[in-house]
Design an enzyme around this catalytic site. Structure first.
Site, PDB file in Angstrom:
ATOM      1  N   ASN A   1     -10.239  11.004   2.251  1.00 35.53           N
ATOM      2  CA  ASN A   1     -10.795   9.707   2.326  1.00 35.53           C
ATOM      3  C   ASN A   1     -12.479   9.727   2.039  1.00 35.53           C
ATOM      4  OD1 ASN A   1     -10.764  10.576   5.246  1.00 35.53           O
ATOM      5  ND2 ASN A   1     -11.936   8.965   5.505  1.00 35.53           N
TER       6      ASN A   1
ATOM      7  N   GLN B   1      -5.285   6.768   1.211  1.00 37.71           N
ATOM      8  CA  GLN B   1      -5.887   6.806   0.262  1.00 37.71           C
ATOM      9  C   GLN B   1      -5.499   6.993  -1.263  1.00 37.71           C
ATOM     10  OE1 GLN B   1      -9.200   5.648   0.187  1.00 37.71           O
ATOM     11  NE2 GLN B   1      -9.514   5.688   2.333  1.00 37.71           N
TER      12      GLN B   1
ATOM     13  N   CYS C   1     -16.092   4.787   9.505  1.00 37.03           N
ATOM     14  CA  CYS C   1     -16.109   4.592  10.851  1.00 37.03           C
ATOM     15  C   CYS C   1     -17.342   5.606  11.036  1.00 37.03           C
ATOM     16  CB  CYS C   1     -14.834   4.955  11.450  1.00 37.03           C
ATOM     17  SG  CYS C   1     -13.831   5.986  10.390  1.00 37.03           S
TER      18      CYS C   1
ATOM     19  N   THR D   1       6.616  -8.216  18.165  1.00 34.44           N
ATOM     20  CA  THR D   1       7.077  -9.242  17.182  1.00 34.44           C
ATOM     21  C   THR D   1       6.514  -8.844  15.871  1.00 34.44           C
ATOM     22  OG1 THR D   1       7.169 -11.110  18.954  1.00 34.44           O
ATOM     23  CG2 THR D   1       7.223 -11.535  16.198  1.00 34.44           C
TER      24      THR D   1
HETATM   25  N1  PLP Z   1      -6.256   7.432   7.160  1.00 39.08           N
HETATM   26  C1  PLP Z   1      -7.077   7.271   6.325  1.00 39.08           C
HETATM   27  C2  PLP Z   1      -7.287   8.463   5.205  1.00 39.08           C
HETATM   28  C3  PLP Z   1      -8.215   6.386   6.061  1.00 39.08           C
HETATM   29  O1  PLP Z   1      -9.105   6.400   5.018  1.00 39.08           O
HETATM   30  C4  PLP Z   1      -8.276   5.311   7.181  1.00 39.08           C
HETATM   31  C5  PLP Z   1      -9.169   4.125   6.968  1.00 39.08           C
HETATM   32  O2  PLP Z   1     -10.420   4.223   6.290  1.00 39.08           O
HETATM   33  C6  PLP Z   1      -7.233   5.590   8.175  1.00 39.08           C
HETATM   34  C7  PLP Z   1      -6.276   6.390   8.230  1.00 39.08           C
HETATM   35  C8  PLP Z   1      -7.358   4.373   9.180  1.00 39.08           C
HETATM   36  O3  PLP Z   1      -6.574   3.227   8.884  1.00 39.08           O
HETATM   37  P1  PLP Z   1      -6.796   1.860   9.298  1.00 39.08           P
HETATM   38  O4  PLP Z   1      -8.285   1.601  10.108  1.00 39.08           O
HETATM   39  O5  PLP Z   1      -6.132   0.827   8.727  1.00 39.08           O
HETATM   40  O6  PLP Z   1      -5.969   2.038  10.536  1.00 39.08           O
END
Ligand code: PLP
Length: 377
Positions: A139, A178, A319, A236
């Site tokens: 990512n 991704q 993040c 649900t």
């Molecule tokens: N895995 C990858 C490779 C990601 O890029 C992301 C989000 O940026 C996630 C997991 C986490 O996704 P989510 O925040 O939708 O749970």
């Protein structure tokens, strides 16, 4: 606005929104209810799951729908027994790294392009290794991993274990969050036992994901309750979310080749037009990822200066960027602190036009030149 951060989030497409709408308004029923309109919703929900499964060469029953990729990644690790060992690629998303750390774990090293070092993987597999987690595409860099090759190695390890009477299973998990927009994904071809999908990265709704689980893998539910999703994910069902995800994935499949061509062209415009950078993701990358290092500059400042010009980019994973943490991915591929500090991630998507990309080149060049002038003044 020129949005170049599609790896962080994609807008819900009009078609997806239209497909979801009825399930918020008229067809709001709980799929577990006994009356006919609810049964109709239950069958449409299953149909949507079927479409998602079909897009990856699986069946509806192989999927556990979740509230996003984070949950799916966490659920995948419930395949591991308390004494089991796990391996994951050093560049994995935190939603893989953190659940893995509940077990005895080791990180698999990568090369300077972020590709798995197969020899390191081989050396780290022991008779106690139960799960190997390698994202199909990273990512922060977009690096695509050779999953079929990893799966072949795992099969060889399993045969060897069998021949020696070792009964410990070994599973391959991959986070495909991704990759779904750019690659034609098929679970059999990839050779995965567990695969994480994410609606939020394919112009579907946020907070919707899925875990593909092959027949021989036994998971433990993270939530207990009414027994939905084969008892593995009670609660649900998110009917509009899953309907939207199915629509989004069908669209993604339809536009796969066109989008790849478009992003490859846009990538070239960026690489030819932007000045004085080092390209970080040179090989094996998804076409929509452009990671550039402006060594000596502070990429975080560039992000804010570009924002002032309504160009939205990122220094890495959203993040990590929001916490101001140095990227573990860029460190893993061997970048120095100064190179990591100077790296920008641009991720292309369906909102972009050629005119936008040409304008982005100009704005990036102006902002970078301005920063250089400021530093050297
Ligand atoms: N895995 C990858 C490779 C990601 O890029 C992301 C989000 O940026 C996630 C997991 C986490 O996704 P989510 O925040 O939708 O749970």
């Amino acid at each position: 606005m020129i949005y170049l951060d599609h790896a962080a989030a994609t807008p819900v497409s009009r078609k997806v929104l239209e497909a979801m709408k009825p399930y918020f308004l008229n067809d709001f029923f709980n799929p577990s209810s006994a009356y006919l309109p609810a049964k109709k919703v239950a069958s449409e929900y299953e149909e949507a799951k079927g479409k998602i499964a079909h897009a990856i060469g699986a069946k509806a029953n192989d999927l556990i729908m979740t509230a996003g990729a984070t949950e799916a990644n966490n659920l995948a690790f419930t395949a591991v027994s308390p004494d089991g060992e796990v391996l994951y690629l050093k560049t994995e998303h935190d939603s893989v790294r953190n659940p893995a750390k509940r077990f005895a774990y080791q990180e698999i090293e990568v090369d300077k392009n972020g590709r798995i070092l197969m020899d390191d993987l081989k050396a780290k597999i022991s008779d106690k290794t139960e799960l190997i987690s390698v994202a199909l595409a990273n990512n922060e860099l977009g690096t695509i991993q050779p999953l079929a090759e990893i799966a072949t190695l795992i099969r060889e390890v399993c045969f060897d274990r069998l021949s020696r009477g070792v009964k410990t299973p070994l599973y391959l998990h991959s986070d495909a969050s991704q990759a779904m927009n750019l690659l034609d994904i098929n679970v059999a071809r990839l050779g995965v036992d567990l695969l994480t999908l994410n609606a939020a990265k394919v112009y579907g709704p946020k907070g919707v994901g899925a875990l593909y689980v092959s027949h021989d893998v036994r998971l433990t539910p993270l939530t207990l309750g009414g027994g939905q999703e084969n008892g593995l994910r009670s609660g649900t069902q998110n009917v509009p979310g899953v309907i939207g995800f199915a629509e989004a994935l069908v669209n993604a499949k339809e536009h796969l080749n066109g989008n790849r061509k478009k992003y490859a062209e846009f990538r070239k415009i960026l690489l030819d037009g932007i000045k004085d950078y080092e390209l970080i993701n040179k090989k094996h990358s998804l076409d929509n990822f452009v990671v550039l290092c402006f060594d000596g500059l502070d990429a975080e400042r560039l992000v804010y200066l570009l924002e002032d010009r309504e160009v939205y980019v990122s220094t890495g994973a959203a993040c990590a960027a929001s916490k101001g943490v140095r990227s573990h991915v860029l460190t893993a591929i061997g970048l120095s602190d100064s190179e990591t500090n100077g790296s920008l991630r641009l991720t292309l998507g369906e909102t972009n036009t050629k005119e936008q990309i040409l304008e982005a080149v100009e704005i990036i060049n102006e902002v970078v030149a301005g920063e250089k002038a400021r530093i050297h003044a």
